[in-house]
Design a protein around this motif. Structure first.
Motif, PDB file in Angstrom:
ATOM      1  N   LYS A  49       6.120   1.383  -9.609  1.00 44.37           N
ATOM      2  CA  LYS A  49       5.680   0.881 -10.918  1.00 44.37           C
ATOM      3  C   LYS A  49       7.229   0.169 -11.499  1.00 44.37           C
ATOM      4  O   LYS A  49       7.089  -0.738 -12.408  1.00 44.37           O
ATOM      5  N   ASP A  85       5.642  -8.794  -9.951  1.00 39.27           N
ATOM      6  CA  ASP A  85       4.415  -8.822 -10.493  1.00 39.27           C
ATOM      7  C   ASP A  85       3.223  -7.925  -9.892  1.00 39.27           C
ATOM      8  O   ASP A  85       2.427  -7.162 -10.112  1.00 39.27           O
ATOM      9  N   LYS A  86       3.790  -7.597  -8.363  1.00 37.89           N
ATOM     10  CA  LYS A  86       2.877  -6.827  -7.505  1.00 37.89           C
ATOM     11  C   LYS A  86       3.524  -6.110  -6.514  1.00 37.89           C
ATOM     12  O   LYS A  86       4.883  -6.668  -6.361  1.00 37.89           O
ATOM     13  N   GLN A 139       6.817  -4.694 -18.891  1.00 35.17           N
ATOM     14  CA  GLN A 139       6.308  -5.311 -17.571  1.00 35.17           C
ATOM     15  C   GLN A 139       6.038  -4.247 -16.525  1.00 35.17           C
ATOM     16  O   GLN A 139       5.152  -4.338 -15.585  1.00 35.17           O
ATOM     17  N   LYS A 199       2.486  -3.018 -16.222  1.00 33.12           N
ATOM     18  CA  LYS A 199       1.628  -4.053 -15.798  1.00 33.12           C
ATOM     19  C   LYS A 199       1.568  -4.216 -14.280  1.00 33.12           C
ATOM     20  O   LYS A 199       0.773  -5.108 -13.840  1.00 33.12           O
ATOM     21  N   THR A 200       2.522  -3.654 -13.498  1.00 33.74           N
ATOM     22  CA  THR A 200       2.770  -4.063 -12.075  1.00 33.74           C
ATOM     23  C   THR A 200       1.638  -3.347 -11.411  1.00 33.74           C
ATOM     24  O   THR A 200       0.994  -2.255 -11.703  1.00 33.74           O
TER      25      THR A 200
END
Length: 367
Positions: free
Chosen positions: A62, A70-71, A205, A208-209
């Motif tokens: 994470k 983002d991923k 952020q 949100k990963t």
């Protein structure tokens, strides 16, 4: 759709191979993700981290999002716990063939320099090694050239495209070459550790990963070597890249190299920093190559960089000019190093450095 490296339109996204050792993600990966975030923003696409290993904690995965991802694609398998060329190349290539990223960045570490060329060869694409600057936006690339080259950029026609412009030292660091890979994908580059600036960690952020666990098909038959034992050799290495204060010596110590290096060590100790060197000092055999700063050495971003007897050739400036404060000591008042220095002293380093050491000690003693 079948994999075809020449079908450039089928590829999308920026990937960063996030190297780990014993389950710990290397700092180089955070630097590359920070740079990859800029490229992904310019391309208006997704930034993905790729992690291979065994037993890596979700929090560590994470955290990659905190530096821009983002991923994260996580490939977990017992045979990926320790690096082997065959296993890592197979797993990464299969993932690339399935997902088709446009750009892939790999740290120019010992592992990265082994892995990158093998992936590129098997994926039928190109690779630029040891890059020090990356751009996809033509306008940004032109601005980079204005500040780092002698080219008259405004008189040169540039094709507007989003090909990855990969800049690296050439001819022993005397020239900078920009390489593109317009006909094949993915565009792969290995990037020197310490070159790219790591962005501040963004905890929001990171939360949100998206973590995507990738099924891995791997057996011992896929690997041509067996790891019987891993032995780590203890060696005192200077951590230039992570240092807040660097005191470097150049050709100016040539009249007494041992004394010059000792003065640099004394000043570094007083300041709480480490000692670096220019290529001339390393080539002369006066100091270990691990301590070289510059295009063909390490790129550093310390809070304070002290240059003792360094003229300021462009090859050296490329490795330290982004330091927050640069202090230069050189007996040649016209030395190029003074053009980038925040503070300059035109004088003999053998006389000036002891004075600096005493001044630092006195300042500390008054606190």
């Amino acid at each position: 759709m079948a994999y075809d490296s020449k079908d450039t339109a089928a590829f999308k996204g920026v990937w960063v191979f996030c190297e780990q050792r014993n389950g710990e993600i290397l700092n180089t990966s955070f630097e590359l993700l920070s740079e990859g975030r800029k490229l992904a923003n310019d391309l208006k696409t997704e930034l993905c981290g790729v992690v291979l290993g065994k037993g890596i904690k979700d929090d560590a995965l994470k955290n990659l999002g905190g530096y821009g991802a983002d991923k994260v694609f996580y490939c977990e398998h017992d045979l990926l716990a320790d690096y082997t060329t065959d296993a890592y190349t197979k797993v990464i290539n299969e993932l690339v063939e399935d997902k088709k990223p446009e750009v892939m960045l790999i740290g120019a570490t010992t592992i990265g320099r082994d892995l990158g060329p093998r992936c590129a060869a098997r994926l039928h694409t190109g690779l630029t090694a040891d890059t020090t600057h990356l751009d996809v936006d033509t306008a940004k690339y032109k601005e980079f050239l204005r500040t780092s080259s002698t080219m008259n950029v405004d008189k040169i026609p540039f094709e507007e495209n989003t090909n990855l412009k990969m800049t690296r030292p050439a001819f022993g660091g005397h020239l900078m070459a920009t390489i593109i890979c317009p006909r094949f994908r993915p565009q792969i580059a290995t990037v020197r550790p310490g070159v790219m600036k790591k962005q501040d960690f963004d905890s929001a952020q990171a939360g949100k990963t998206v973590i995507e666990k990738v099924p891995v098909t791997l057996s011992k038959d896929d690997i041509s070597v067996d790891i019987l034992e891993i032995k780590k050799t203890a060696k005192d290495l200077v951590d230039l890249i992570g240092a807040n204060i660097v005191v470097s010596v150049g050709r100016g110590i040539s009249k007494d190299p041992k004394a010059g290096i000792k003065l640099a060590e004394d000043l570094a100790t007083a300041l709480g920093g480490v000692v670096g060197a220019s290529r001339a000092v390393v080539d002369a055999g006066w100091i270990d190559a691990n301590q070289q700063v510059g295009q063909t050495g390490k790129t550093v971003h310390p809070h304070i960089y002290v240059a003792l007897g360094i003229s300021g050739a462009i090859q050296h400036l490329a490795g330290m000019q982004d330091s927050e404060y640069i202090i230069a000591v050189n007996k040649n008042a016209d030395a190029p190093i003074f053009q980038v220095a925040d503070y300059g002293i035109a004088g003999d380093l053998f006389k000036v450095t002891p004075m600096l050491v005493e001044a630092v000690k006195a300042a500390k003693g008054s606190l």
